[in-house]
Design a protein around this motif. Structure first.
Motif, PDB file in Angstrom:
ATOM      1  N   GLY A  91       0.800  -1.223   0.000  1.00  0.00           N
ATOM      2  CA  GLY A  91       0.000   0.000   0.000  1.00  0.00           C
ATOM      3  C   GLY A  91       0.831   1.269   0.000  1.00  0.00           C
ATOM      4  O   GLY A  91       0.319   2.367   0.235  1.00  0.00           O
ATOM      5  N   GLY A  93       3.230   1.861  -2.649  1.00  0.00           N
ATOM      6  CA  GLY A  93       3.814   2.079  -3.973  1.00  0.00           C
ATOM      7  C   GLY A  93       4.952   1.136  -4.321  1.00  0.00           C
ATOM      8  O   GLY A  93       5.578   1.289  -5.371  1.00  0.00           O
ATOM      9  N   VAL A  94       5.233   0.159  -3.457  1.00  0.00           N
ATOM     10  CA  VAL A  94       6.338  -0.771  -3.742  1.00  0.00           C
ATOM     11  C   VAL A  94       5.989  -1.653  -4.950  1.00  0.00           C
ATOM     12  O   VAL A  94       6.810  -1.864  -5.851  1.00  0.00           O
ATOM     13  CB  VAL A  94       6.659  -1.644  -2.504  1.00  0.00           C
ATOM     14  CG1 VAL A  94       7.719  -2.681  -2.845  1.00  0.00           C
ATOM     15  CG2 VAL A  94       7.095  -0.774  -1.331  1.00  0.00           C
ATOM     16  N   GLY A  95       4.752  -2.143  -4.982  1.00  0.00           N
ATOM     17  CA  GLY A  95       4.326  -2.996  -6.095  1.00  0.00           C
ATOM     18  C   GLY A  95       4.369  -2.240  -7.415  1.00  0.00           C
ATOM     19  O   GLY A  95       4.840  -2.749  -8.434  1.00  0.00           O
ATOM     20  N   ARG A  96       3.910  -0.990  -7.384  1.00  0.00           N
ATOM     21  CA  ARG A  96       3.949  -0.169  -8.607  1.00  0.00           C
ATOM     22  C   ARG A  96       5.404   0.020  -9.068  1.00  0.00           C
ATOM     23  O   ARG A  96       5.719  -0.101 -10.250  1.00  0.00           O
ATOM     24  CB  ARG A  96       3.290   1.192  -8.349  1.00  0.00           C
ATOM     25  CG  ARG A  96       3.226   2.077  -9.572  1.00  0.00           C
ATOM     26  CD  ARG A  96       2.655   3.436  -9.240  1.00  0.00           C
ATOM     27  NE  ARG A  96       1.202   3.458  -9.086  1.00  0.00           N
ATOM     28  CZ  ARG A  96       0.346   3.534 -10.104  1.00  0.00           C
ATOM     29  NH1 ARG A  96       0.786   3.556 -11.346  1.00  0.00           N
ATOM     30  NH2 ARG A  96      -0.958   3.574  -9.877  1.00  0.00           N
ATOM     31  N   PRO A 125      -4.417 -10.289  -6.625  1.00  0.00           N
ATOM     32  CA  PRO A 125      -3.771  -9.057  -7.104  1.00  0.00           C
ATOM     33  C   PRO A 125      -4.460  -8.375  -8.290  1.00  0.00           C
ATOM     34  O   PRO A 125      -3.912  -7.434  -8.845  1.00  0.00           O
ATOM     35  CB  PRO A 125      -2.390  -9.570  -7.514  1.00  0.00           C
ATOM     36  CG  PRO A 125      -2.646 -10.951  -8.003  1.00  0.00           C
ATOM     37  CD  PRO A 125      -3.784 -11.484  -7.179  1.00  0.00           C
ATOM     38  N   ALA A 127      -6.984  -6.236  -8.797  1.00  0.00           N
ATOM     39  CA  ALA A 127      -7.234  -4.782  -8.761  1.00  0.00           C
ATOM     40  C   ALA A 127      -5.913  -4.021  -8.876  1.00  0.00           C
ATOM     41  O   ALA A 127      -5.834  -2.978  -9.534  1.00  0.00           O
ATOM     42  CB  ALA A 127      -7.961  -4.405  -7.477  1.00  0.00           C
ATOM     43  N   PHE A 128      -4.882  -4.568  -8.247  1.00  0.00           N
ATOM     44  CA  PHE A 128      -3.557  -3.939  -8.336  1.00  0.00           C
ATOM     45  C   PHE A 128      -3.068  -3.920  -9.779  1.00  0.00           C
ATOM     46  O   PHE A 128      -2.673  -2.867 -10.296  1.00  0.00           O
ATOM     47  CB  PHE A 128      -2.564  -4.690  -7.435  1.00  0.00           C
ATOM     48  CG  PHE A 128      -1.131  -4.401  -7.745  1.00  0.00           C
ATOM     49  CD1 PHE A 128      -0.537  -3.196  -7.359  1.00  0.00           C
ATOM     50  CD2 PHE A 128      -0.356  -5.324  -8.450  1.00  0.00           C
ATOM     51  CE1 PHE A 128       0.789  -2.913  -7.669  1.00  0.00           C
ATOM     52  CE2 PHE A 128       0.965  -5.053  -8.758  1.00  0.00           C
ATOM     53  CZ  PHE A 128       1.542  -3.850  -8.369  1.00  0.00           C
ATOM     54  N   ARG A 131      -4.897  -1.510 -11.905  1.00  0.00           N
ATOM     55  CA  ARG A 131      -4.600  -0.141 -11.493  1.00  0.00           C
ATOM     56  C   ARG A 131      -3.250   0.352 -12.054  1.00  0.00           C
ATOM     57  O   ARG A 131      -3.091   1.523 -12.384  1.00  0.00           O
ATOM     58  CB  ARG A 131      -4.571  -0.090  -9.957  1.00  0.00           C
ATOM     59  CG  ARG A 131      -4.380   1.262  -9.377  1.00  0.00           C
ATOM     60  CD  ARG A 131      -5.654   2.069  -9.406  1.00  0.00           C
ATOM     61  NE  ARG A 131      -5.382   3.444  -9.062  1.00  0.00           N
ATOM     62  CZ  ARG A 131      -6.086   4.479  -9.460  1.00  0.00           C
ATOM     63  NH1 ARG A 131      -7.134   4.290 -10.233  1.00  0.00           N
ATOM     64  NH2 ARG A 131      -5.770   5.688  -9.081  1.00  0.00           N
ATOM     65  N   VAL A 132      -2.266  -0.559 -12.126  1.00  0.00           N
ATOM     66  CA  VAL A 132      -0.941  -0.118 -12.576  1.00  0.00           C
ATOM     67  C   VAL A 132      -0.770  -0.236 -14.094  1.00  0.00           C
ATOM     68  O   VAL A 132       0.319   0.003 -14.611  1.00  0.00           O
ATOM     69  CB  VAL A 132       0.215  -0.859 -11.848  1.00  0.00           C
ATOM     70  CG1 VAL A 132       0.164  -0.565 -10.353  1.00  0.00           C
ATOM     71  CG2 VAL A 132       0.198  -2.356 -12.122  1.00  0.00           C
TER      72      VAL A 132
HETATM   73  C1  LIG Z   1      -0.372  -7.323  -5.285  1.00  0.00           C
HETATM   74  C2  LIG Z   1       0.798  -6.640  -4.575  1.00  0.00           C
HETATM   75  C3  LIG Z   1       2.090  -6.945  -5.358  1.00  0.00           C
HETATM   76  C4  LIG Z   1       0.547  -5.118  -4.551  1.00  0.00           C
HETATM   77  O1  LIG Z   1       1.674  -4.453  -3.989  1.00  0.00           O
HETATM   78  P1  LIG Z   1       1.544  -3.043  -3.193  1.00  0.00           P
HETATM   79  O2  LIG Z   1       2.919  -2.582  -2.900  1.00  0.00           O
HETATM   80  O3  LIG Z   1       0.621  -3.172  -2.063  1.00  0.00           O
HETATM   81  O4  LIG Z   1       0.857  -2.118  -4.301  1.00  0.00           O
HETATM   82  P2  LIG Z   1       1.041  -0.512  -4.456  1.00  0.00           P
HETATM   83  O5  LIG Z   1       1.033   0.133  -3.121  1.00  0.00           O
HETATM   84  O6  LIG Z   1       2.211  -0.235  -5.344  1.00  0.00           O
HETATM   85  O7  LIG Z   1      -0.306  -0.145  -5.227  1.00  0.00           O
HETATM   86  C5  LIG Z   1      -0.337   0.425  -6.544  1.00  0.00           C
HETATM   87  C6  LIG Z   1      -1.758   0.848  -6.860  1.00  0.00           C
HETATM   88  O8  LIG Z   1      -2.607  -0.314  -6.844  1.00  0.00           O
HETATM   89  C7  LIG Z   1      -3.671  -0.108  -5.906  1.00  0.00           C
HETATM   90  N1  LIG Z   1      -3.931  -1.401  -5.217  1.00  0.00           N
HETATM   91  C8  LIG Z   1      -3.016  -2.222  -4.662  1.00  0.00           C
HETATM   92  N2  LIG Z   1      -3.637  -3.298  -4.112  1.00  0.00           N
HETATM   93  C9  LIG Z   1      -4.955  -3.103  -4.336  1.00  0.00           C
HETATM   94  C10 LIG Z   1      -6.125  -3.845  -4.002  1.00  0.00           C
HETATM   95  N3  LIG Z   1      -6.035  -5.031  -3.371  1.00  0.00           N
HETATM   96  N4  LIG Z   1      -7.333  -3.362  -4.367  1.00  0.00           N
HETATM   97  C11 LIG Z   1      -7.441  -2.176  -5.032  1.00  0.00           C
HETATM   98  N5  LIG Z   1      -6.368  -1.423  -5.383  1.00  0.00           N
HETATM   99  C12 LIG Z   1      -5.144  -1.890  -5.037  1.00  0.00           C
HETATM  100  C13 LIG Z   1      -3.159   0.910  -4.911  1.00  0.00           C
HETATM  101  O9  LIG Z   1      -4.221   1.593  -4.299  1.00  0.00           O
HETATM  102  C14 LIG Z   1      -2.314   1.802  -5.803  1.00  0.00           C
HETATM  103  O10 LIG Z   1      -3.129   2.730  -6.487  1.00  0.00           O
HETATM  104  P3  LIG Z   1      -2.628   4.272  -6.640  1.00  0.00           P
HETATM  105  O11 LIG Z   1      -1.212   4.206  -7.158  1.00  0.00           O
HETATM  106  O12 LIG Z   1      -3.565   4.843  -7.602  1.00  0.00           O
HETATM  107  O13 LIG Z   1      -2.685   4.857  -5.270  1.00  0.00           O
HETATM  108  C15 LIG Z   1       0.919  -7.110  -3.101  1.00  0.00           C
HETATM  109  O14 LIG Z   1      -0.331  -6.944  -2.474  1.00  0.00           O
HETATM  110  C16 LIG Z   1       1.348  -8.572  -2.933  1.00  0.00           C
HETATM  111  O15 LIG Z   1       2.539  -8.868  -2.841  1.00  0.00           O
HETATM  112  N6  LIG Z   1       0.353  -9.508  -2.869  1.00  0.00           N
HETATM  113  C17 LIG Z   1       0.614 -10.903  -2.567  1.00  0.00           C
HETATM  114  C18 LIG Z   1       1.314 -11.686  -3.671  1.00  0.00           C
HETATM  115  C19 LIG Z   1       0.629 -11.553  -5.023  1.00  0.00           C
HETATM  116  O16 LIG Z   1      -0.572 -11.681  -5.178  1.00  0.00           O
HETATM  117  N7  LIG Z   1       1.483 -11.355  -6.061  1.00  0.00           N
HETATM  118  C20 LIG Z   1       1.083 -11.291  -7.433  1.00  0.00           C
HETATM  119  C21 LIG Z   1       1.145 -12.676  -8.019  1.00  0.00           C
HETATM  120  S1  LIG Z   1       1.785 -12.676  -9.647  1.00  0.00           S
END
Ligand SMILES: CC(C)(COP(=O)(O)OP(=O)(O)OC[C@H]1O[C@@H](n2cnc3c(N)ncnc32)[C@H](O)[C@@H]1OP(=O)(O)O)[C@@H](O)C(=O)NCCC(=O)NCCS
Length: 151
Positions: A91, A93-96, A125, A127-128, A131-132
């Motif tokens: 949450g 910005g690390v994933g982005r 993941p 929604a993430f 979103r990205v």
């Molecule tokens: C999915 C994952 C990589 C996201 O990483 P994160 O660091 O939390 O994501 P970020 O903070 O960079 O979020 C980037 C954007 O996505 C949105 N986002 C992230 N997770 C979200 C969710 N579950 N629902 C809605 N939006 C989401 C954020 O709000 C953000 O939006 P913004 O830039 O407009 O504010 C992380 O939750 C994770 O490691 N999950 C478990 C393993 C997994 O599922 N990996 C993918 C398998 S291939």
């Protein structure tokens, strides 16, 4: 957004990378079935693995991609294979950052698309990835979503 950087996977950070703790319910999304089935056929030399390190030198994420111009399935040619962000770093910005860094690496290698496969579902993941910048372009035989991003 915190100051983040990529580091190559090394003896120094591999334990931290392997022991990242996710949020409850997320573990099931780490490895879509399609990746497990394809793994034996993926050439290890096409693997690109990095950790994301924050301003305190903490490993906050692990990411792995496959870059293989010759992969038989187009969705495996330039694709995110693993991406895990530590629970307490999510949450922020690390994933982005991890997706953008992988997209940069793909561009350097002259790929014009980046793909990723995920399982739809609560705590997943999807929604993430949407979103990205990924859009859903298809489904695998196991019902997973294939996402693609133009580079
Ligand atoms: C999915 C994952 C990589 C996201 O990483 P994160 O660091 O939390 O994501 P970020 O903070 O960079 O979020 C980037 C954007 O996505 C949105 N986002 C992230 N997770 C979200 C969710 N579950 N629902 C809605 N939006 C989401 C954020 O709000 C953000 O939006 P913004 O830039 O407009 O504010 C992380 O939750 C994770 O490691 N999950 C478990 C393993 C997994 O599922 N990996 C993918 C398998 S291939």
């Amino acid at each position: 957004m915190p100051e983040l950087r990529l580091e190559e996977l090394s003896a120094k950070n591999i334990v931290a990378a392997n022991t990242l703790t996710l949020k409850p319910g997320q573990e099931q999304f780490i490895a879509p079935v399609s990746y497990s089935m394809a793994s034996p056929f993926i050439d290890p030399s096409t693997n690109w693995s990095r950790v994301v390190v924050d301003e305190d030198d903490e490993v906050v994420a692990f990411l792995m991609a496959n870059f293989d111009y010759d992969a038989q399935e187009p969705e495996f040619r330039s694709c995110i294979w693993r991406m895990n962000v530590a629970a307490d770093a999510q949450g922020r910005g690390v994933g982005r950052f991890a997706v953008e860094s992988t997209a940069d690496e793909a561009r350097k290698r002259q790929f014009t698309q980046l793909t990723v496969i995920w399982e739809p579902g609560d705590d997943g993941p999807e929604a993430f990835f949407l979103r990205v910048g990924f859009t859903v372009v298809g489904q695998t035989q196991y019902g997973e979503h294939i996402g693609s991003m133009d580079l």
